[in-house]
Motif scaffolding. Structure first.
Motif, PDB file in Angstrom:
ATOM      1  N   PRO A 210       0.557  -0.880  -0.039  1.00  0.00           N
ATOM      2  CA  PRO A 210       0.175  -0.060   0.217  1.00  0.00           C
ATOM      3  C   PRO A 210       1.548   1.505  -0.434  1.00  0.00           C
ATOM      4  O   PRO A 210       1.845   1.207   0.995  1.00  0.00           O
ATOM      5  CB  PRO A 210      -0.428  -0.342   1.122  1.00  0.00           C
ATOM      6  N   GLY A 211      -0.032   2.059  -0.977  1.00  0.00           N
ATOM      7  CA  GLY A 211       0.736   3.716  -0.332  1.00  0.00           C
ATOM      8  C   GLY A 211       0.548   4.298   0.366  1.00  0.00           C
ATOM      9  O   GLY A 211      -1.194   4.283   0.506  1.00  0.00           O
TER      10      GLY A 211
ATOM     11  N   ARG B 249      18.534   1.563  -2.016  1.00  0.00           N
ATOM     12  CA  ARG B 249      18.414   2.364  -2.833  1.00  0.00           C
ATOM     13  C   ARG B 249      17.906   4.288  -3.470  1.00  0.00           C
ATOM     14  O   ARG B 249      18.494   5.595  -2.982  1.00  0.00           O
ATOM     15  CB  ARG B 249      18.548   2.034  -4.465  1.00  0.00           C
ATOM     16  N   GLU B 250      16.211   3.866  -2.819  1.00  0.00           N
ATOM     17  CA  GLU B 250      15.757   5.147  -3.207  1.00  0.00           C
ATOM     18  C   GLU B 250      15.947   5.446  -1.640  1.00  0.00           C
ATOM     19  O   GLU B 250      16.001   6.770  -1.559  1.00  0.00           O
ATOM     20  CB  GLU B 250      14.501   4.557  -2.656  1.00  0.00           C
TER      21      GLU B 250
ATOM     22  N   ASP C 174       5.673   4.310   8.708  1.00  0.00           N
ATOM     23  CA  ASP C 174       5.541   2.393   8.961  1.00  0.00           C
ATOM     24  C   ASP C 174       4.502   1.754   7.946  1.00  0.00           C
ATOM     25  O   ASP C 174       3.606   2.171   8.004  1.00  0.00           O
ATOM     26  CB  ASP C 174       5.033   1.759  10.820  1.00  0.00           C
ATOM     27  N   ILE C 175       4.210   0.290   7.606  1.00  0.00           N
ATOM     28  CA  ILE C 175       3.500  -0.007   6.705  1.00  0.00           C
ATOM     29  C   ILE C 175       2.649  -0.461   7.796  1.00  0.00           C
ATOM     30  O   ILE C 175       1.482  -0.591   7.286  1.00  0.00           O
ATOM     31  CB  ILE C 175       4.373  -1.813   6.294  1.00  0.00           C
ATOM     32  N   ASP C 176       2.232  -0.755   9.183  1.00  0.00           N
ATOM     33  CA  ASP C 176       1.945  -1.656   9.915  1.00  0.00           C
ATOM     34  C   ASP C 176       1.023   0.338  11.230  1.00  0.00           C
ATOM     35  O   ASP C 176       1.357   0.260  11.353  1.00  0.00           O
ATOM     36  CB  ASP C 176       2.679  -2.623  10.929  1.00  0.00           C
TER      37      ASP C 176
ATOM     38  N   ALA D  27       9.373   1.905   0.423  1.00  0.00           N
ATOM     39  CA  ALA D  27       9.914   1.524  -0.992  1.00  0.00           C
ATOM     40  C   ALA D  27       8.587   2.602  -1.474  1.00  0.00           C
ATOM     41  O   ALA D  27       9.274   3.703  -2.229  1.00  0.00           O
ATOM     42  CB  ALA D  27      10.196   0.925  -2.097  1.00  0.00           C
ATOM     43  N   VAL D  28       7.896   2.590  -1.564  1.00  0.00           N
ATOM     44  CA  VAL D  28       6.836   4.109  -1.571  1.00  0.00           C
ATOM     45  C   VAL D  28       6.609   4.802  -1.124  1.00  0.00           C
ATOM     46  O   VAL D  28       6.494   5.827  -2.333  1.00  0.00           O
ATOM     47  CB  VAL D  28       5.107   3.083  -1.961  1.00  0.00           C
ATOM     48  N   ALA D  29       6.742   4.751   0.271  1.00  0.00           N
ATOM     49  CA  ALA D  29       6.408   6.506   0.576  1.00  0.00           C
ATOM     50  C   ALA D  29       7.630   7.093   0.065  1.00  0.00           C
ATOM     51  O   ALA D  29       7.828   8.692   0.529  1.00  0.00           O
ATOM     52  CB  ALA D  29       6.395   6.272   1.867  1.00  0.00           C
ATOM     53  N   ILE D  30       8.826   7.046   0.208  1.00  0.00           N
ATOM     54  CA  ILE D  30      10.207   7.283   0.241  1.00  0.00           C
ATOM     55  C   ILE D  30      10.374   7.840  -1.633  1.00  0.00           C
ATOM     56  O   ILE D  30      10.497   8.781  -2.030  1.00  0.00           O
ATOM     57  CB  ILE D  30      11.785   6.478   0.202  1.00  0.00           C
TER      58      ILE D  30
END
Length: 567
Positions: free
Chosen positions: A184-185, A217-218, A297-299, A318-321
């Motif tokens: 999820p984003g 990397r991101e 955080d994903i949670d 990764a999506v947030a960055i």
């Protein structure tokens, strides 16, 4: 006729599971019926605890889950401790067990391996535990497991299959997995608010944990864009390379790193739970008050634990960055100005950015100087870690709960993500490093030197797993740190004015024991010998395809006292 057990292994192949760790038993024979016809490699540990620790090491080294096949009752019971460790550190793992036939469940009739409620037992140490009542359910349940592994906070998942379901007909079912669920984003508005805050910040710091390891990397791009020092937890080690000018070398348990966090006008924490073993390893108490904190955080539940955030953001790291980097690029007025300004003005702006980078690097250098001046920074441990890194530049170091790994929390710099992990955080288990190193070596296809760093007390929990490594030709190196008993616990007793009891344990001759298991082994008497010994051990392990054990006596390597751990 294809059975449910055969159907299971075919589905695991579709999920690209390539390794199963397990010990066959009377109740799991039918799980193995189709295994020989797949490309899945089965590795037999010498104890079910070893199986789950191996799966843990496999997952930490790659980010991908392996599977365990365990018998009902004692098989699962023996794996409970590794499941605790994996749950605490968010490590994906698929545990498949048998259980009594459906009509026998919960009857209490004294069946073989019977537990009153095996699923309930497993549920305390997993993200979820499910009893498969029909073969048709299997694709849906595996899809749920992978939703946890790939698009939620990872952790172990347990699926138990009744004996009559394992053998039930399943050849009418398609060998097809459900679509994978993307991570999820976060809320775009929250990302925009974060970008504005960061652009207005003069002294930002970024914290990153294991949840950011897959976005190294991101995250490096973001750190360099913001010119912000980066502090890493144990499971985040390696996100920046060891010599990067924006890497804070120590962990957030150290007093000087805590001070730097308190001085920052904006702290961005990504993929870290703010757990005690990362943030209060020295028992200093809660973190100092932070001026402003954003957490990614994903949670969602984790965002409500431990450390209050001024801006909580729920989504995959990764999506947030990536979203944050895009928002910063759009919002960064300096870049827009530089693109449209005359040549001399652009040159001035470039100079300003360079000055900003130098300021950030100087901030980071000052923090690192303060770390080396800390009473808990141990120069001899620093030398030990440097010898390991220089002798084996690509090393994957797997630690147990032992003296060097406690210092590694703030002194070891990993060469890359997923190249350092240990059991001193989270559940804090003993006996982890040897089987976890075996799992990591299997995951890395024996192409990377994998070193298990373990104490003499912990080694006696699982050293027999070296026999499995010999059988599987896995070339791990074991650094056995011998301080002749449970020295850290003994020190804690003395500091608490408790007469030491139960901590002065006798040990076998580890050299002879390792050799009896099929390994090569030697004692190393000083730091000057260790570098060559490690290089030779890796060459020997690769050529002979056997583990090599190097025993180090603590008294030969540590002569300088360090800060008091137990005050």
């Amino acid at each position: 006729m294809a059975s449910c057990g055969e159907y299971l292994v075919r589905l695991l192949e579709q999920y690209r599971i390539d390794t199963v760790f397990g010990i066959p038993g009377n109740h799991t024979v039918q799980l193995y019926r189709g295994l020989a016809d797949t490309n899945i490699r089965h590795i037999s540990p010498r104890h079910e605890q070893g199986a789950a620790f191996m799966a843990d090491g496999y997952a930490r080294a790659t980010g991908n889950p392996a599977a365990c096949f365990l018998i009902s009752g004692p098989g699962l019971g023996n794996a409970i401790t590794p499941l605790m460790q994996a749950l605490a550190d968010s490590v994906p793992m698929l545990v498949i067990t048998a259980v009594a036939a459906r009509e026998q469940l919960g009857m209490g009739e004294g069946r073989l391996h019977e537990v009153p409620d095996q699923r309930l037992l497993a549920s305390q140490c997993t993200r979820f535990s499910h009893t498969l009542m029909r073969p048709d359910e299997l694709p849906k349940v595996l899809a749920r497991a992978y939703a946890v592994f790939e698009s939620a906070r990872p952790g172990p998942v347990h699926i138990e299959i009744p004996l009559d379901v394992i053998t039930a007909k399943a050849d009418h079912l398609p060998i097809e997995i459900w679509p994978r669920i993307p991570a999820p984003g976060p809320d775009p508005l929250a990302i925009s608010l974060l970008a504005e805050k960061l652009l207005g910040s003069s002294k930002p710091i970024i914290l990153a944990g294991g949840g950011a390891a897959s976005a190294a990397r991101e995250l490096r791009d973001l750190v360099e864009h913001l010119m912000a020092p980066l502090v890493l937890t144990v499971n985040g080690k390696g996100i920046l390379p060891p010599e990067h000018p924006l890497l804070v070398g120590g962990g957030p348990s150290l007093g000087c790193v805590r001070e730097a966090l308190a001085e920052a006008d904006c702290v961005l924490a990504i993929g870290t739970e703010f757990g005690e073993t990362d943030y209060d390893m020295l028992f200093l108490g809660p973190l100092p008050t932070l001026q402003w904190l954003a957490r990614v955080d994903i949670d969602a539940q984790q965002l409500s634990r431990n450390q209050r955030a001024d801006l909580p953001i729920c989504g995959a790291s990764a999506v947030a960055i990536k979203m944050l980097k895009d928002a910063l690029s759009v919002s960064d007025s300096r870049k827009e100005f530089a693109a449209s300004a005359p040549t001399q003005m652009r040159a001035a702006k470039v100079s300003e950015v360079a000055a900003s980078a130098e300021t950030a690097a100087l901030r980071c250098a000052r923090i690192n100087q303060a770390i080396e001046a800390e009473e808990h920074f141990h120069p001899q441990m620093h030398e030990l870690f440097e010898v390991i890194r220089q002798s084996l530049p690509d090393v994957c170091l797997v630690g147990d709960s032992t003296l060097p790994t406690y210092y590694a929390v703030w002194q070891y710099r990993s060469v890359a993500p997923r190249r350092y992990f240990h059991s001193a955080s989270g559940a804090g288990t003993l006996g982890y490093a040897i089987p976890a190193a075996i799992g990591a070596s299997r995951a890395l296809r024996s192409e990377v030197p994998v070193v298990a760093l373990i104490g003499d007390g912990a080694a006696q929990f699982t050293i027999t797993e070296l026999a499995a490594a010999v059988q599987e030709s896995l070339p791990i190196i074991v650094l056995l740190w011998n301080n002749h008993g449970y020295r850290e616990i003994r020190a804690g007793m003395v500091a608490s004015e408790v007469a030491p009891v139960g901590v002065d344990v006798d040990a076998p001759d580890f050299i002879k024991l390792a050799q009896s298991l099929g390994c090569q082994a030697a004692r190393i008497g000083e730091l000057g010998e260790l570098g060559v010994a490690l290089t030779d051990a890796w060459q020997t392990a690769k050529e002979a395809k056997v583990p090599v054990l190097l025993e180090l006596s603590e008294s030969d390597f540590v002569t300088e006292p360090a800060g008091n751990w137990y005050r």
